[in-house]
Design a protein around this motif. Structure first.
Motif, PDB file in Angstrom:
ATOM      1  N   PHE A  60      39.713  34.191  36.282  1.00 47.98           N
ATOM      2  CA  PHE A  60      40.791  35.114  36.652  1.00 47.98           C
ATOM      3  C   PHE A  60      40.709  36.409  35.851  1.00 47.98           C
ATOM      4  O   PHE A  60      40.996  37.492  36.375  1.00 47.98           O
ATOM      5  CB  PHE A  60      42.133  34.418  36.412  1.00 47.98           C
ATOM      6  CG  PHE A  60      43.335  35.193  36.874  1.00 47.98           C
ATOM      7  CD1 PHE A  60      43.716  35.194  38.200  1.00 47.98           C
ATOM      8  CD2 PHE A  60      44.109  35.907  35.967  1.00 47.98           C
ATOM      9  CE1 PHE A  60      44.841  35.894  38.625  1.00 47.98           C
ATOM     10  CE2 PHE A  60      45.239  36.610  36.378  1.00 47.98           C
ATOM     11  CZ  PHE A  60      45.600  36.603  37.718  1.00 47.98           C
ATOM     12  N   SER A  66      33.375  40.846  40.302  1.00 51.84           N
ATOM     13  CA  SER A  66      33.428  42.096  41.068  1.00 51.84           C
ATOM     14  C   SER A  66      32.023  42.657  41.232  1.00 51.84           C
ATOM     15  O   SER A  66      31.140  42.428  40.388  1.00 51.84           O
ATOM     16  CB  SER A  66      34.323  43.122  40.383  1.00 51.84           C
ATOM     17  OG  SER A  66      33.832  43.466  39.101  1.00 51.84           O
ATOM     18  N   CYS A  73      40.392  39.773  38.793  1.00 50.84           N
ATOM     19  CA  CYS A  73      41.632  39.413  39.499  1.00 50.84           C
ATOM     20  C   CYS A  73      42.840  39.896  38.704  1.00 50.84           C
ATOM     21  O   CYS A  73      43.821  40.408  39.257  1.00 50.84           O
ATOM     22  CB  CYS A  73      41.728  37.902  39.686  1.00 50.84           C
ATOM     23  SG  CYS A  73      40.337  37.122  40.506  1.00 50.84           S
ATOM     24  N   HIS A  77      46.769  41.778  38.931  1.00 53.03           N
ATOM     25  CA  HIS A  77      47.751  40.687  38.851  1.00 53.03           C
ATOM     26  C   HIS A  77      47.886  40.274  37.392  1.00 53.03           C
ATOM     27  O   HIS A  77      47.585  39.134  37.025  1.00 53.03           O
ATOM     28  CB  HIS A  77      47.300  39.505  39.709  1.00 53.03           C
ATOM     29  CG  HIS A  77      47.168  39.814  41.166  1.00 53.03           C
ATOM     30  ND1 HIS A  77      48.259  39.909  42.004  1.00 53.03           N
ATOM     31  CD2 HIS A  77      46.080  40.080  41.930  1.00 53.03           C
ATOM     32  CE1 HIS A  77      47.846  40.202  43.228  1.00 53.03           C
ATOM     33  NE2 HIS A  77      46.539  40.308  43.210  1.00 53.03           N
ATOM     34  N   SER A 120      50.273  45.246  45.423  1.00 50.32           N
ATOM     35  CA  SER A 120      49.722  44.020  44.850  1.00 50.32           C
ATOM     36  C   SER A 120      50.855  43.011  44.658  1.00 50.32           C
ATOM     37  O   SER A 120      51.741  43.223  43.827  1.00 50.32           O
ATOM     38  CB  SER A 120      49.057  44.323  43.502  1.00 50.32           C
ATOM     39  OG  SER A 120      48.611  43.147  42.885  1.00 50.32           O
ATOM     40  N   ALA A 172      41.699  32.982  47.529  1.00 49.11           N
ATOM     41  CA  ALA A 172      40.952  33.577  46.412  1.00 49.11           C
ATOM     42  C   ALA A 172      39.544  33.994  46.798  1.00 49.11           C
ATOM     43  O   ALA A 172      38.884  34.719  46.043  1.00 49.11           O
ATOM     44  CB  ALA A 172      40.897  32.584  45.251  1.00 49.11           C
ATOM     45  N   PRO A 175      39.608  38.658  48.081  1.00 51.10           N
ATOM     46  CA  PRO A 175      39.603  39.921  47.327  1.00 51.10           C
ATOM     47  C   PRO A 175      38.208  40.342  46.852  1.00 51.10           C
ATOM     48  O   PRO A 175      37.912  41.541  46.773  1.00 51.10           O
ATOM     49  CB  PRO A 175      40.533  39.619  46.146  1.00 51.10           C
ATOM     50  CG  PRO A 175      41.490  38.600  46.690  1.00 51.10           C
ATOM     51  CD  PRO A 175      40.652  37.732  47.576  1.00 51.10           C
ATOM     52  N   ILE A 247      40.447  29.026  40.193  1.00 53.52           N
ATOM     53  CA  ILE A 247      41.371  30.157  40.095  1.00 53.52           C
ATOM     54  C   ILE A 247      42.747  29.754  40.629  1.00 53.52           C
ATOM     55  O   ILE A 247      43.783  30.063  40.030  1.00 53.52           O
ATOM     56  CB  ILE A 247      40.812  31.371  40.861  1.00 53.52           C
ATOM     57  CG1 ILE A 247      39.574  31.926  40.148  1.00 53.52           C
ATOM     58  CG2 ILE A 247      41.873  32.470  40.991  1.00 53.52           C
ATOM     59  CD1 ILE A 247      38.823  32.981  40.944  1.00 53.52           C
ATOM     60  N   GLU A 251      46.330  29.774  38.654  1.00 53.79           N
ATOM     61  CA  GLU A 251      47.486  30.525  39.156  1.00 53.79           C
ATOM     62  C   GLU A 251      48.666  29.603  39.444  1.00 53.79           C
ATOM     63  O   GLU A 251      49.814  29.913  39.106  1.00 53.79           O
ATOM     64  CB  GLU A 251      47.089  31.281  40.425  1.00 53.79           C
ATOM     65  CG  GLU A 251      46.086  32.393  40.196  1.00 53.79           C
ATOM     66  CD  GLU A 251      45.606  33.022  41.487  1.00 53.79           C
ATOM     67  OE1 GLU A 251      45.046  34.136  41.437  1.00 53.79           O
ATOM     68  OE2 GLU A 251      45.765  32.398  42.564  1.00 53.79           O
TER      69      GLU A 251
END
Length: 494
Positions: A60, A66, A73, A77, A120, A172, A175, A247, A251
């Motif tokens: 996370f 990326s 993430c 967030h 977001s 998940a 993104p 992830i 979360e």
């Protein structure tokens, strides 16, 4: 005397609420049938193990997922901003900074091509079993018809692999495929190139490439082995589905929020101030909030058009070419919400009812983050069409974009070049185009489903007090969740 159960205490409290309020104050009575049952552990998906949660925490906060390895993430967030980022519309991949201080950079590595088109959303309680859709438009949803082998209807359709623990895990996966959010632009990295070819799930696709990065980091290999002892025996066994499951486990565990004063009231019949109780009576009564903000998490999980202002670049919906004609930039700045998923006229401009748990912490509010205070968004609901027509975007709501890249072809070559002068100014006009375009704004107004509700100033104040009672105190400081380092060795999104 036999001790009263929590249910009995709630019934007694409901009886007390039926008594007349003091002169000049809102009534305290409410309809007990509309109040939800208390939240319990059974309402949530449970993580497989602590090891799975730990793995999810690392992923996370790690920018390794990326395309350009410059955003995680957690960037959009973040625990410091109530699992969002405190901005109306985020600056995603390429920018620098965190929260409201995040800005586009002056180098091509830190440049952005646009704002993220939607606010977001906060992540509180998304591990609850009652969630059957994800995203503002519900484009990830449980496939109740059993059409897709994965068990979910998503933009990947039949290409989405199986093996997800729940819908939060399926969400998940996406993104990381968005050029604006995490993948980057074509020509910048292999992940972005795969995305430009619409290859997320295939060989050499986005998810395979990201799994390959994790496989190459020894610490991640050990974390995956610990989290999935029956699935991962060697680096090559690691998949993006396992990463997504981890992830989601993090979360769902870290961002559970069900110990607010309202929760205490549901469990014991105590914990709410008199004014909060009057606000609750309005919420489930005269103000009609509970019609859509129903259930244990104050959401019906449905989609409604309530004339929320649209700011920002939109989602390229519609056919109105006025912006294109006025600027020469080929773009359609509308956002049809649920309508862009179902392609049904009746769903145009409808967005998912957000949960109101921790709502006082999670602004700005609205699918485009147009409202900066809780009072603003409450007043909008009382007369949506008038609020839309009166809305003026504050200067600080959308920070300026002084450095913007566009991708263009130069013969056989792909170039990323800076927007300059008039073209940059025309690009910026997109942010307020829909709101300031009478025709487009009126279309949003005509789709509105909410009738006006007349509340006094005292009643509005009581309603806002109740909304604050939905805040779980444990959610007010989540910074202990931020790790000191992550296995990739990249800077932590802190």
């Amino acid at each position: 005397m036999k001790a009263l159960t929590g249910a009995a205490l709630v019934l007694l409290a409901m009886y007390a609420l039926m008594q007349p309020a003091p002169a000049g104050e809102p009534e305290r009575h409410s309809n007990p049938a509309m109040l939800p049952a208390p939240v319990t552990d059974a309402d949530f998906h449970q993580a497989r193990s602590e090891e799975q949660v730990t793995l999810g925490q690392m992923l996370f906060f790690d920018k390794i997922l990326s395309g350009n390895q410059n955003i995680a993430c957690a960037t959009c967030h973040h625990p410091a901003f109530a699992t969002s980022d405190g901005m109306a519309l985020s600056f995603g991949e390429g920018a620098h900074g965190l929260g409201p201080d995040r800005r586009p950079g002056t180098t091509k590595h830190e440049a952005v091509h646009e704002r993220v088109p939607r606010n977001s959303p906060a992540l509180f309680n998304l591990g609850a079993k009652e969630y059957t859709t994800m995203f503002h438009d519900g484009r990830v949803e449980i496939d109740t018809a059993g059409f897709y082998e994965s068990g979910f209807i998503t933009p990947a359709k039949w290409k989405l692999p199986g093996g997800f623990d729940n819908i939060l895990a399926a969400q998940a996966m996406f993104p990381v495929t968005s050029p604006t959010e995490m993948a980057g632009q074509k020509g910048e990295n292999p992940v972005a190139d795969a995305r430009s070819l619409n290859n997320a799930a295939g060989p050499g696709g986005v998810w395979e490439l990201l799994a390959g990065r994790l496989q190459a980091i020894p610490e991640y290999v050990e974390l995956f082995k610990a989290a999935y002892p029956d699935e991962v025996h060697a680096a090559d066994d690691i998949t993006m589905v396992q990463a997504a499951n981890a992830i989601a486990a993090f979360e769902g565990t870290a961002f559970r929020a069900d110990n607010s004063p309202f929760d205490q009231y549901l469990r014991t019949g105590t914990g709410l101030s008199d004014e909060a109780q009057r606000g609750m009576a309005l919420f489930y009564g005269k103000a009609q909030c509970g019609t859509c903000h129903a259930g244990k998490f104050q959401t019906d999980h449905n989609f409604h058009a309530i004339a929320m202002p649209q700011i920002g670049p939109g989602k390229a919906d519609g056919y109105n070419a006025d912006y294109w004609r006025a600027t020469g930039i080929k773009a359609f700045p509308e956002d049809f919400g649920r309508g862009r998923v179902t392609v049904r006229d009746e769903d145009t401009y409808a967005f998912r009812t957000p949960s109101l748990r921790n709502v006082a912490l999670s602004g700005p509010w609205g699918h485009a983050g147009a409202h900066q205070t809780l009072e603003e968004v409450v007043r909008h609901h009382l007369n949506p069409v008038q609020a839309l027509q009166d809305f003026e975007c504050r200067d600080d709501l959308l920070p300026p974009m002084n450095h913007v890249l566009e991708t263009t072809a130069n013969g056989p070559r792909l170039e990323h070049r800076w927007l300059r002068d008039q073209r940059l100014a025309d690009f910026m006009r997109r942010d307020l185009w829909v709101q300031e375009h009478p025709g487009l704004r009126d279309q949003i107004a005509r789709a509105n489903e909410l009738d006006p509700v007349d509340l006094s100033e005292v009643e509005i104040e009581a309603l806002i007090v109740f909304l604050h009672s939905l805040t779980d105190p444990s959610s007010m400081d989540l910074m202990a969740l931020v790790p000191q380092s992550v296995p990739s060795g990249l800077p932590v999104a802190d």
